[in-house]
Scaffold this active site. Structure first.
Site, PDB file in Angstrom:
ATOM      1  N   SER A   8       0.830  -1.213   0.000  1.00 15.63           N
ATOM      2  CA  SER A   8       0.000   0.000   0.000  1.00 15.63           C
ATOM      3  C   SER A   8       0.861   1.258   0.000  1.00 15.63           C
ATOM      4  O   SER A   8       1.789   1.393   0.795  1.00 15.63           O
ATOM      5  CB  SER A   8      -0.909   0.011   1.235  1.00 15.63           C
ATOM      6  OG  SER A   8      -1.554   1.259   1.337  1.00 15.63           O
ATOM      7  N   HIS A  33      -1.035  -1.573  -3.945  1.00 12.06           N
ATOM      8  CA  HIS A  33      -2.390  -1.271  -3.457  1.00 12.06           C
ATOM      9  C   HIS A  33      -2.580   0.245  -3.446  1.00 12.06           C
ATOM     10  O   HIS A  33      -1.839   0.967  -2.782  1.00 12.06           O
ATOM     11  CB  HIS A  33      -2.549  -1.848  -2.053  1.00 12.06           C
ATOM     12  CG  HIS A  33      -3.919  -1.728  -1.485  1.00 12.06           C
ATOM     13  ND1 HIS A  33      -4.920  -2.645  -1.748  1.00 12.06           N
ATOM     14  CD2 HIS A  33      -4.465  -0.800  -0.657  1.00 12.06           C
ATOM     15  CE1 HIS A  33      -6.025  -2.293  -1.091  1.00 12.06           C
ATOM     16  NE2 HIS A  33      -5.773  -1.178  -0.432  1.00 12.06           N
ATOM     17  N   ASP A  35      -5.147   3.200  -2.585  1.00 11.74           N
ATOM     18  CA  ASP A  35      -6.358   3.545  -1.834  1.00 11.74           C
ATOM     19  C   ASP A  35      -6.965   4.830  -2.373  1.00 11.74           C
ATOM     20  O   ASP A  35      -6.414   5.912  -2.183  1.00 11.74           O
ATOM     21  CB  ASP A  35      -6.007   3.729  -0.351  1.00 11.74           C
ATOM     22  CG  ASP A  35      -5.736   2.411   0.337  1.00 11.74           C
ATOM     23  OD1 ASP A  35      -6.598   1.517   0.243  1.00 11.74           O
ATOM     24  OD2 ASP A  35      -4.665   2.266   0.953  1.00 11.74           O
ATOM     25  N   MET A  37      -9.757   7.500  -2.087  1.00  7.07           N
ATOM     26  CA  MET A  37     -10.752   8.027  -1.132  1.00  7.07           C
ATOM     27  C   MET A  37     -11.322   9.317  -1.712  1.00  7.07           C
ATOM     28  O   MET A  37     -10.578  10.120  -2.280  1.00  7.07           O
ATOM     29  CB  MET A  37     -10.080   8.332   0.210  1.00  7.07           C
ATOM     30  CG  MET A  37      -9.384   7.141   0.831  1.00  7.07           C
ATOM     31  SD  MET A  37      -8.759   7.561   2.468  1.00  7.07           S
ATOM     32  CE  MET A  37      -7.686   6.155   2.786  1.00  7.07           C
ATOM     33  N   HIS A  66      -8.340   0.159  -4.671  1.00  7.05           N
ATOM     34  CA  HIS A  66      -9.361   0.015  -3.629  1.00  7.05           C
ATOM     35  C   HIS A  66     -10.200   1.290  -3.597  1.00  7.05           C
ATOM     36  O   HIS A  66      -9.755   2.324  -3.108  1.00  7.05           O
ATOM     37  CB  HIS A  66      -8.628  -0.226  -2.294  1.00  7.05           C
ATOM     38  CG  HIS A  66      -9.511  -0.399  -1.120  1.00  7.05           C
ATOM     39  ND1 HIS A  66      -9.025  -0.458   0.169  1.00  7.05           N
ATOM     40  CD2 HIS A  66     -10.857  -0.524  -1.001  1.00  7.05           C
ATOM     41  CE1 HIS A  66     -10.023  -0.615   1.012  1.00  7.05           C
ATOM     42  NE2 HIS A  66     -11.154  -0.645   0.322  1.00  7.05           N
ATOM     43  N   MET A  68     -12.626   3.466  -2.145  1.00  8.95           N
ATOM     44  CA  MET A  68     -13.407   3.843  -0.948  1.00  8.95           C
ATOM     45  C   MET A  68     -14.128   5.129  -1.308  1.00  8.95           C
ATOM     46  O   MET A  68     -13.727   6.234  -0.922  1.00  8.95           O
ATOM     47  CB  MET A  68     -12.458   4.033   0.243  1.00  8.95           C
ATOM     48  CG  MET A  68     -11.935   2.719   0.779  1.00  8.95           C
ATOM     49  SD  MET A  68     -10.597   2.939   1.965  1.00  8.95           S
ATOM     50  CE  MET A  68      -9.226   3.102   0.859  1.00  8.95           C
ATOM     51  N   MET A 137     -11.809  -5.672   5.257  1.00  7.33           N
ATOM     52  CA  MET A 137     -11.204  -4.551   5.982  1.00  7.33           C
ATOM     53  C   MET A 137     -11.018  -4.952   7.441  1.00  7.33           C
ATOM     54  O   MET A 137     -11.979  -5.300   8.128  1.00  7.33           O
ATOM     55  CB  MET A 137     -12.104  -3.311   5.938  1.00  7.33           C
ATOM     56  CG  MET A 137     -12.187  -2.603   4.603  1.00  7.33           C
ATOM     57  SD  MET A 137     -10.624  -2.011   3.952  1.00  7.33           S
ATOM     58  CE  MET A 137     -10.068  -0.897   5.237  1.00  7.33           C
ATOM     59  N   GLY A 142      -9.952   4.650   5.804  1.00  9.77           N
ATOM     60  CA  GLY A 142      -9.661   6.080   5.906  1.00  9.77           C
ATOM     61  C   GLY A 142      -8.233   6.432   6.249  1.00  9.77           C
ATOM     62  O   GLY A 142      -7.789   7.533   5.947  1.00  9.77           O
ATOM     63  N   GLY A 144      -4.000   4.729   7.153  1.00  8.69           N
ATOM     64  CA  GLY A 144      -3.063   3.642   7.411  1.00  8.69           C
ATOM     65  C   GLY A 144      -2.639   3.689   8.876  1.00  8.69           C
ATOM     66  O   GLY A 144      -3.000   4.616   9.609  1.00  8.69           O
ATOM     67  N   GLY A 145      -1.886   2.688   9.288  1.00  9.32           N
ATOM     68  CA  GLY A 145      -1.289   2.709  10.623  1.00  9.32           C
ATOM     69  C   GLY A 145      -2.224   2.383  11.770  1.00  9.32           C
ATOM     70  O   GLY A 145      -1.899   2.657  12.928  1.00  9.32           O
ATOM     71  N   ASP A 175      -6.952  -6.156   4.625  1.00 11.36           N
ATOM     72  CA  ASP A 175      -6.427  -4.794   4.525  1.00 11.36           C
ATOM     73  C   ASP A 175      -6.568  -4.048   5.847  1.00 11.36           C
ATOM     74  O   ASP A 175      -7.674  -3.791   6.307  1.00 11.36           O
ATOM     75  CB  ASP A 175      -7.215  -4.081   3.410  1.00 11.36           C
ATOM     76  CG  ASP A 175      -6.668  -2.705   3.087  1.00 11.36           C
ATOM     77  OD1 ASP A 175      -5.605  -2.350   3.610  1.00 11.36           O
ATOM     78  OD2 ASP A 175      -7.314  -1.998   2.286  1.00 11.36           O
ATOM     79  N   GLY A 176      -5.412  -3.703   6.427  1.00 11.16           N
ATOM     80  CA  GLY A 176      -5.412  -2.878   7.630  1.00 11.16           C
ATOM     81  C   GLY A 176      -4.693  -3.540   8.784  1.00 11.16           C
ATOM     82  O   GLY A 176      -5.093  -4.604   9.245  1.00 11.16           O
ATOM     83  N   GLY A 177      -3.592  -2.937   9.222  1.00 11.06           N
ATOM     84  CA  GLY A 177      -2.874  -3.434  10.391  1.00 11.06           C
ATOM     85  C   GLY A 177      -2.172  -4.758  10.173  1.00 11.06           C
ATOM     86  O   GLY A 177      -1.950  -5.515  11.135  1.00 11.06           O
ATOM     87  N   GLY A 197       0.899  -1.833   4.418  1.00 15.17           N
ATOM     88  CA  GLY A 197       1.355  -0.455   4.252  1.00 15.17           C
ATOM     89  C   GLY A 197       2.423  -0.091   5.249  1.00 15.17           C
ATOM     90  O   GLY A 197       3.624  -0.275   5.016  1.00 15.17           O
TER      91      GLY A 197
END
Ligand code: DX5
Ligand code: ZN
Length: 218
Positions: A8, A33, A35, A37, A66, A68, A137, A142, A144-145, A175-177, A197
């Protein structure tokens, strides 16, 4: 079967994206990836189709886009033509989800569906025959991190079970963490794509970090 790593760029150095793509490719990423938004579905605005088009010549890796966004209908043709390879929309978007998935496939692209952490996994089951990828998800969309939400594990299992029951060969992406601790949990549950990411970007050794995710599947 090995796993795929989708790197990401959300938290990468956005003033130097060509370099960031090459860095991810050289470190062993399987795809990039992106993102997208729109400032409505999510508070922030990130990348548009023009950015994807300008990034396209900088890497041979597939673009995992992706979306969003609140209504992806008009954006799908733009991202398809800009060079996206996978286009993922959200179940929560304000659109005809089945029609959007068909539209993505009509461009010869892989169609993906994603769902937010609070959305029940059964909601996406009717769309599975129209999908190549399900993106679970594991954080609120919304930013990263964020910290991986363990509830994602049960969703992965449920999607894998349903896809097997229907005889569908679907990729499950998370996706995420994602890091070397959380990735193995998702692979064991049935995921085969890790969107990563911050863990990669913050590592001093991106090659090693990439490997630490891959070996989690061995
Ligand atoms: C969150 C994005 C993610 C994000 C993942 O809204 O969809 O793709 O970039 O980043 P990390 O790995 O930092 O959670
Ligand atoms: Zn994403």
């Amino acid at each position: 079967m090995g796993v795929l790593i989708s790197s990401s760029i959300l938290n990468a150095d956005l003033s130097n994206l060509g370099f960031e793509l090459r860095r991810a490719e050289d470190a062993g990423a399987d795809m990039i990836h992106i993102d997208v938004m729109d400032g409505v579905f999510t508070p922030s605005i990130t990348f548009g189709d023009f950015v994807v088009k300008k990034l396209r010549p900088h890497t041979a890796l597939p673009f995992d886009t992706h979306l969003m966004v609140s209504d992806p209908t008009k954006l799908i043709p733009l991202f398809a033509e800009a060079g996206s390879d996978i286009i993922t929309i959200h179940e929560e978007s304000d659109c005809d989800v089945a029609e959007c998935l068909k539209l993505i496939r009509s461009y010869g692209k892989k169609a993906g569906i994603s769902l937010n952490p609070e959305t029940e996994v059964q909601k996406i089951f009717p769309y599975l025959p129209l999908c190549d990828v399900v993106l679970i998800m594991s954080v609120k969309p919304g930013a990263g991190g964020q910290t991986f939400q363990l509830e994602a594990i049960e969703k992965i299992k449920a999607v894998r079970e349903e896809a097997d029951r229907l005889g569908l060969n679907i990729d499950i992406s998370v996706d995420g963490g994602i890091n070397d601790i959380t990735a193995p949990l998702t692979f064991r549950a049935g995921a085969n794509i890790a969107v990563v990411g911050t863990y990669l970007l913050n590592s001093e050794d991106m090659v090693g970090a990439m490997l630490s995710i891959r070996v989690a599947r061995l």
